[in-house]
Design a protein around this motif. Sequence first.
Motif, mmCIF file in Angstrom:
data_model
loop_
_atom_site.group_PDB
_atom_site.id
_atom_site.type_symbol
_atom_site.label_atom_id
_atom_site.label_comp_id
_atom_site.label_asym_id
_atom_site.label_seq_id
_atom_site.Cartn_x
_atom_site.Cartn_y
_atom_site.Cartn_z
ATOM 1 N N SER A 179 0.826 -1.212 0.000
ATOM 2 C CA SER A 179 0.000 0.000 0.000
ATOM 3 C C SER A 179 0.858 1.260 0.000
ATOM 4 O O SER A 179 0.491 2.274 -0.608
ATOM 5 C CB SER A 179 -0.944 -0.005 1.199
ATOM 6 O OG SER A 179 -0.227 0.018 2.420
ATOM 7 N N VAL A 180 2.006 1.235 0.667
ATOM 8 C CA VAL A 180 2.925 2.379 0.639
ATOM 9 C C VAL A 180 3.412 2.631 -0.781
ATOM 10 O O VAL A 180 3.432 3.773 -1.268
ATOM 11 C CB VAL A 180 4.115 2.145 1.586
ATOM 12 C CG1 VAL A 180 5.187 3.223 1.380
ATOM 13 C CG2 VAL A 180 3.659 2.150 3.034
ATOM 14 N N ALA A 181 3.800 1.576 -1.466
ATOM 15 C CA ALA A 181 4.276 1.715 -2.842
ATOM 16 C C ALA A 181 3.193 2.282 -3.755
ATOM 17 O O ALA A 181 3.461 3.135 -4.615
ATOM 18 C CB ALA A 181 4.755 0.358 -3.365
ATOM 19 N N LEU A 182 1.956 1.856 -3.556
ATOM 20 C CA LEU A 182 0.856 2.358 -4.369
ATOM 21 C C LEU A 182 0.606 3.843 -4.105
ATOM 22 O O LEU A 182 0.356 4.616 -5.041
ATOM 23 C CB LEU A 182 -0.412 1.548 -4.079
ATOM 24 C CG LEU A 182 -0.409 0.094 -4.552
ATOM 25 C CD1 LEU A 182 -1.640 -0.634 -4.043
ATOM 26 C CD2 LEU A 182 -0.342 0.025 -6.068
ATOM 27 N N CYS A 183 0.670 4.253 -2.847
ATOM 28 C CA CYS A 183 0.477 5.670 -2.505
ATOM 29 C C CYS A 183 1.562 6.539 -3.144
ATOM 30 O O CYS A 183 1.275 7.608 -3.691
ATOM 31 C CB CYS A 183 0.500 5.860 -0.988
ATOM 32 S SG CYS A 183 -1.007 5.348 -0.152
ATOM 33 N N LEU A 184 2.809 6.095 -3.060
ATOM 34 C CA LEU A 184 3.902 6.874 -3.632
ATOM 35 C C LEU A 184 3.748 7.006 -5.145
ATOM 36 O O LEU A 184 3.976 8.088 -5.717
ATOM 37 C CB LEU A 184 5.239 6.217 -3.290
ATOM 38 C CG LEU A 184 5.688 6.316 -1.830
ATOM 39 C CD1 LEU A 184 6.934 5.469 -1.602
ATOM 40 C CD2 LEU A 184 5.955 7.763 -1.441
ATOM 41 N N ALA A 185 3.370 5.924 -5.811
ATOM 42 C CA ALA A 185 3.186 5.976 -7.255
ATOM 43 C C ALA A 185 2.045 6.920 -7.631
ATOM 44 O O ALA A 185 2.142 7.681 -8.606
ATOM 45 C CB ALA A 185 2.903 4.572 -7.796
ATOM 46 N N PHE A 186 0.983 6.900 -6.860
ATOM 47 C CA PHE A 186 -0.155 7.790 -7.135
ATOM 48 C C PHE A 186 0.237 9.255 -6.972
ATOM 49 O O PHE A 186 -0.090 10.090 -7.824
ATOM 50 C CB PHE A 186 -1.304 7.447 -6.185
ATOM 51 C CG PHE A 186 -2.449 8.429 -6.250
ATOM 52 C CD1 PHE A 186 -3.338 8.404 -7.302
ATOM 53 C CD2 PHE A 186 -2.615 9.377 -5.251
ATOM 54 C CE1 PHE A 186 -4.397 9.311 -7.366
ATOM 55 C CE2 PHE A 186 -3.660 10.286 -5.306
ATOM 56 C CZ PHE A 186 -4.550 10.251 -6.368
ATOM 57 N N VAL A 187 0.928 9.585 -5.881
ATOM 58 C CA VAL A 187 1.337 10.968 -5.654
ATOM 59 C C VAL A 187 2.265 11.439 -6.766
ATOM 60 O O VAL A 187 2.142 12.567 -7.274
ATOM 61 C CB VAL A 187 2.021 11.103 -4.277
ATOM 62 C CG1 VAL A 187 2.696 12.464 -4.136
ATOM 63 C CG2 VAL A 187 1.003 10.898 -3.164
ATOM 64 N N ARG A 188 3.181 10.592 -7.167
ATOM 65 C CA ARG A 188 4.135 10.968 -8.209
ATOM 66 C C ARG A 188 3.436 11.262 -9.542
ATOM 67 O O ARG A 188 3.790 12.218 -10.253
ATOM 68 C CB ARG A 188 5.160 9.847 -8.403
ATOM 69 C CG ARG A 188 6.155 10.095 -9.528
ATOM 70 C CD ARG A 188 7.065 8.899 -9.700
ATOM 71 N NE ARG A 188 7.984 8.774 -8.591
ATOM 72 C CZ ARG A 188 9.196 9.352 -8.547
ATOM 73 N NH1 ARG A 188 9.595 10.099 -9.563
ATOM 74 N NH2 ARG A 188 9.981 9.173 -7.527
ATOM 75 N N ARG A 189 2.438 10.477 -9.874
ATOM 76 C CA ARG A 189 1.825 10.595 -11.196
ATOM 77 C C ARG A 189 0.636 11.551 -11.236
ATOM 78 O O ARG A 189 0.374 12.173 -12.271
ATOM 79 C CB ARG A 189 1.361 9.213 -11.672
ATOM 80 C CG ARG A 189 2.495 8.236 -11.902
ATOM 81 C CD ARG A 189 1.954 6.888 -12.352
ATOM 82 N NE ARG A 189 3.037 5.915 -12.560
ATOM 83 C CZ ARG A 189 2.843 4.656 -12.933
ATOM 84 N NH1 ARG A 189 1.608 4.208 -13.136
ATOM 85 N NH2 ARG A 189 3.862 3.831 -13.086
ATOM 86 N N ARG A 190 -0.113 11.670 -10.125
ATOM 87 C CA ARG A 190 -1.397 12.349 -10.204
ATOM 88 C C ARG A 190 -1.556 13.571 -9.313
ATOM 89 O O ARG A 190 -2.531 14.300 -9.480
ATOM 90 C CB ARG A 190 -2.519 11.340 -9.847
ATOM 91 C CG ARG A 190 -2.530 10.068 -10.675
ATOM 92 C CD ARG A 190 -2.933 10.322 -12.107
ATOM 93 N NE ARG A 190 -4.277 10.840 -12.189
ATOM 94 C CZ ARG A 190 -5.372 10.080 -12.193
ATOM 95 N NH1 ARG A 190 -5.261 8.756 -12.141
ATOM 96 N NH2 ARG A 190 -6.563 10.625 -12.286
#
Length: 482
Positions: A204-215
């Motif tokens: 879930s941490v990895a998913l949050c970081l990817a979302f913040v970076r892209r969106r």
Amino acid sequence: MPKVLTAGRPWRVILLFAVPLLVGNVVQQLYQAADAVVVGRVLGVDSLAAVGATGSLLFLLLGFAWGMTNGFAIPTAHAFGAGDHAAVRRSVAAGTVLSAATSAVLTVAAPLLAGPALRLLQTPEELLPEATTFAVISFLGASTMMFFNYLSAIIRAIGDSRTPLVFLTISCVLNIVLVVTAVAGLGMGVAGAAVSTVLSQGVSVALCLAFVRRRVPVLHVPRAAWRVDAVELRRHLRLGLPMGFQASIIAIGALAVQVRLNELGPDAVAAYTTAVRVDGLAVALLASLGLAVSMFVAQNLGGGRPDRIRRGVVQGMGMSVVGSAVLGVVLVTGGSSIIGIFVGEGERRVVDMAAHYLLVNGVLYVVLGVLFVLRGALQGLGQTVVPTMTGVIELVCRVGAASVLGAAYGYGGVVWGNPLAWIGAVVLLAPAYVAAQRRLALQPVTGDVGEPLAVRPPRRITRIRRRGPSVRRARRSRVPSA
């Protein structure tokens, strides 16, 4: 995606923000319940009790981290409500630095203290090996929990409560699959349950970081913003530490309850553990409304809308009271049936004891609903003293119930700790919120969360009076004739 909470009908804004939180908390409680079902049915009641014996200790340290990260997000919400994106990024940088430092301390120190702490809590010897294993693994993975909570908090601070729900749901489903595989398939015991939780939170941490970076560009921190000064760190700690300590103070009361339960034997521990898992579903729903109110108040504080703060809290209170009444009826009438899902056949005493806990708590859920909304509102206003004092009151009530009522009435006395704590907290919160609203209407604006906010000057209402016949006649008399 980012969304301001400073426009629209307050009740609707709060409800739409709260629904993903409600669903997320239910999902989280369900996967914790799934852990309990797997452990209880595959490994037995003693293993379930061993996991339950760690609950208060985990809450003491991990609950502190959870409360603190939510506190770090309040300045972010304030800056976003004010439309100051540079301040948002400075706040994110400060919160990240502080979260990383706290994670490092927890990961190193907490596993070393787990065994001695469980012995200090008088954990029954037959439960101690499994309880120690579960606690040590959970503490070693504390950083995943810490950063998931912080990333979720700052995403919610900019008005997006849906995205954390999606990632939480993915994490919970993954956790259930891993628990079944590790405990029932690979025979890893309670260690498998703990490892599964850590791994799923890491995803879930990895998913949050990817979302913040892209969106979410507003949360991107440029290199210059990482040079956080002492003023910014103190500002975040001033809100984060009291909220963390508040959770820890409550956890200390839970530790006192745990000591009394350990003295009453494995059946009492298992019953209380199971009841808390079921009760947690209801509490999570009410806590979500409190968190939604807190973010609503924080953004409107930054946006200079005290009128919306007042209306939003009143409307949030109404929703919370109705919801808590419905939840209370469900658990009071169906408690025994729900508890039966968690334990196998032949554990009637455990079922009856757990159902009694749900009866006592369910009758007074309305008080808990009021507590969450009032405390969330004060925290959103940046106040820290009164919410922390309510934690002290809850501590006194829970310790008193465990030591005095528990000694006199056994398990039946211990379960009264929560309702007494809720009543004591509301007695302090209600007048404190009324006083805060009065000050909010009088004090001048400053730039920081927790400091006075100016009330916008009242709008001048111009009434349009209908012109009488005499006026119309006068106007006609001035019109030149053809």
